[in-house]
Design an enzyme around this catalytic site. Structure first.
Site, PDB file in Angstrom:
ATOM      1  N   ARG A 130       0.833  -1.196   0.000  1.00 20.98           N
ATOM      2  CA  ARG A 130       0.000   0.000   0.000  1.00 20.98           C
ATOM      3  C   ARG A 130       0.867   1.244   0.000  1.00 20.98           C
ATOM      4  O   ARG A 130       1.928   1.283   0.620  1.00 20.98           O
ATOM      5  CB  ARG A 130      -0.882   0.034   1.235  1.00 20.98           C
ATOM      6  N   SER A 194       8.100  -5.334   6.277  1.00 23.87           N
ATOM      7  CA  SER A 194       7.821  -6.320   7.322  1.00 23.87           C
ATOM      8  C   SER A 194       8.518  -7.655   7.095  1.00 23.87           C
ATOM      9  O   SER A 194       7.881  -8.703   6.956  1.00 23.87           O
ATOM     10  CB  SER A 194       6.318  -6.492   7.431  1.00 23.87           C
ATOM     11  N   ASP A 247       6.027  -3.782  10.500  1.00 24.00           N
ATOM     12  CA  ASP A 247       4.599  -3.522  10.711  1.00 24.00           C
ATOM     13  C   ASP A 247       4.198  -3.580  12.186  1.00 24.00           C
ATOM     14  O   ASP A 247       3.277  -2.885  12.610  1.00 24.00           O
ATOM     15  CB  ASP A 247       3.734  -4.451   9.853  1.00 24.00           C
TER      16      ASP A 247
HETATM   17 MG    MG Z   1       0.104  -5.476   6.976  1.00 21.29          MG
END
Ligand code: MG
Ligand code: ADP
Length: 530
Positions: A130, A194, A247
């Site tokens: 994102r 992450s 994250d």
């Molecule tokens: Mg995530």
């Protein structure tokens, strides 16, 4: 047929589900009719004699399912092992061999809601990528726009340069659409990356290993912030990466912005991981300053718990199969028993095993000879199906039937649906209890009277019982005088990176241009919002 099944197996098993069904029907005072109606609603038209269930079949199924159950003593033992592994990861003498790496982040301050500014963020989680634009306003108010982009499979396992170029291209497309591409302005960016990284400063971190299906060449041991910044500069984008977080830390930061008691960040998505606030004097690997606050957020990388074999006694043959067919065998043992990337696959392997042993979908086996059907193929049972199946209440099993038909099983019987739901429940319950045991270790270790756990990830968000099952297991494991609660963090992983970048940009203005500082201070938008 169903009633024979009810008699055949012990309580707290498949039969308990059926008992509940029978009880519900009895209270309507039309038990006989209702069983008939219920069964005819729930079962297919053709009842072949082959479908008669011998009660011994259920004992066999129950044996499989009980291998997934974890009792209190087992959970306490797992907690003890995790704490030992955590101490090994934190000590400079044992860190190298430790499986739970306990990486100190360079994040030591928790936001207090006074942060202001406009920042961009990238969130590369494992399934979703994102791009976000975030405006931090007064009173912990955040304005957010974001767009999800796909990372094609070929990019996930291709060359590292191509991956970072792809991220930069998506960023450029987003900025263009949001009218953020004006020249002369340089936006600070927080990068939520992450994957396990050894952080060297807030804006430099070396990847130690790929996980969650990624395996791009030329990235391990490299500084991922530099790789990203090179790709951004190559495209001439007006952005400076000011911080990299994973994250868990992003989630903790985003939750703390609203709720200062947040001391744990938890991810239950493609993968699983947690971070928490640790006292500096317990972090032997810390080589930064010892100024106040004498604490640092530790990115545990708890997905690797068990990689030294300490969880082998609770692993089933299905866990072993999931591991062997993954792209990282022998790694991420805890993660493979918990997270979204693997849960559906564990369920599929159990169903397939029962089908092949003629314990499930009786009389249908001949029609399942088509090896193209999803049930025969890795990844054919999505983790979201586990949520869908567990959403069914009562005897109709309309969701379960839909899912089974999706994976190529036509006309499942009522008993088939009960068994499949039972399998899903036990697999997800085991995952929730394991995650709960991990959290209990952190809560007991920190010893704070009240702790909020910030959580992000689709498994937590969409599974109908994951939270409840975690809470139930934790109630018995967390010290009685300590209170805890969960807070779902909407877009937490991305927002948190933006918060960290915003604070970093304030504290280290030399990395940014004068224009950027003006954006961070965000005078105009602040005035407009008054
Ligand atoms: Mg995530
Ligand atoms: P990321 O890990 O990339 O940040 P998410 O938090 O969205 O992304 O997690 C994606 C994972 O969540 C996938 O592995 C998927 O299997 C799982 N998932 C998606 N939808 C659901 C659902 N409805 N129920 C349970 N798990 C889900």
């Amino acid at each position: 047929m169903s009633l024979v099944f009810v008699e055949a197996i012990p309580y707290d098993s498949i039969s308990s589900l059926l008992r509940k069904v029978a009880y519900g029907l009895a209270t309507t005072c039309v038990l006989g009719t209702a069983v008939y109606i219920g069964y005819s609603v729930a079962s297919p038209d053709n009842h072949s004699s082959k479908r008669y269930r011998n009660p011994e079949l259920n004992d066999e199924i129950e044996k499989v399912v009980s291998s997934l159950k974890l009792n209190y003593e087992q959970l306490k033992h797992i907690m003890h092992c995790l704490e030992e592994e955590m101490n090994a990861g934190l000590s400079s003498e044992t860190h190298k061999q430790a499986t739970v790496k306990m990486f100190p982040s360079f994040v030591r301050h928790i936001p207090d809601g006074t942060e202001r500014g406009q920042v961009l963020a990238l969130d590369l989680g494992g399934t979703n990528f994102r791009v976000l634009s975030i405006k931090l306003r007064r009173n912990s108010h955040i304005e957010l726009t974001s767009k999800i982009f796909l990372v094609p499979q070929s990019v996930m396992i291709g060359d590292g340069k191509r991956l970072f170029r792809h991220l930069a291209e998506c960023l450029a497309e987003f900025m263009e659409k949001e009218h953020l591409s004006q020249s002369g302005i340089c936006y600070p960016l927080g990068f939520t990356f992450s994957f396990p990284c050894k952080q060297e400063s807030l804006a430099s971190a070396r990847l130690t290993t790929w996980t969650k299906g990624f395996s791009c060449a030329g990235v391990i041991n490299e500084d991922v912030v530099k790789l990203l910044q090179d790709a951004i500069d190559e495209k001439g984008i007006n952005v400076k990466c000011a911080a990299l977080v994973n994250d868990t830390i992003g989630t903790l930061m985003a939750c703390a912005y609203k709720e200062p008691a947040t001391s744990i960040g938890l991810i239950l998505g493609t993968g699983t991981n947690a971070c928490y606030i640790e006292d500096l004097d317990k972090v032997g690997t810390w080589n930064g300053d010892h100024d106040e606050p004498k604490q640092v957020i530790i990115n545990m990388e708890w997905g690797a718990f068990g990689d030294n074999g300490c969880l082998n006694h609770i692993r089933t043959k299905y866990d072993e199969e999931v591991d062997l067919s993954s792209i990282n065998p022998g790694q991420q043992t805890f993660e493979k028993m918990i997270s979204g990337m693997y849960m559906g696959e564990i369920v599929r392997l159990i169903i397939l095993d029962l089908l092949q042993r003629e314990l499930l979908f009786l009389g249908h086996r001949d029609t399942y000879g088509d090896y193209k059907t999803p049930i025969y193929n890795r990844g054919g049972f999505y983790t979201k199906f586990v949520s869908t199946v567990e959403t069914d209440e009562g005897i109709k099993f309309s969701n379960t039937r839909r899912v089974l038909e999706d994976i190529g099983i036509r006309n499942p019987t009522f008993d088939d649906c009960v068994i499949v739901q039972h399998i899903c429940r036990q697999v997800s319950k085991r995952a929730a209890r394991l995650a709960g045991a991990g959290l209990a270790v952190l809560i007991n270790r920190m010893g704070k009277p009240t702790v909020t756990i910030g959580v992000d990830g689709s498994l937590y968000r969409y599974h109908p019982r994951f939270k409840r099952n975690m809470e139930r297991s934790m109630e018995g494991l967390v010290n009685k005088d300590l209170k805890f609660k969960f807070a779902l963090s909407d877009d937490g992983s991305g927002k948190g990176a933006a918060l960290v970048a915003c604070v970093a940009a304030h504290n280290a203005p030399e990395v940014l241009t004068k224009h950027t500082r003006e954006i961070i201070n965000d005078k105009t938008s602040e005035e407009n919002s008054d």
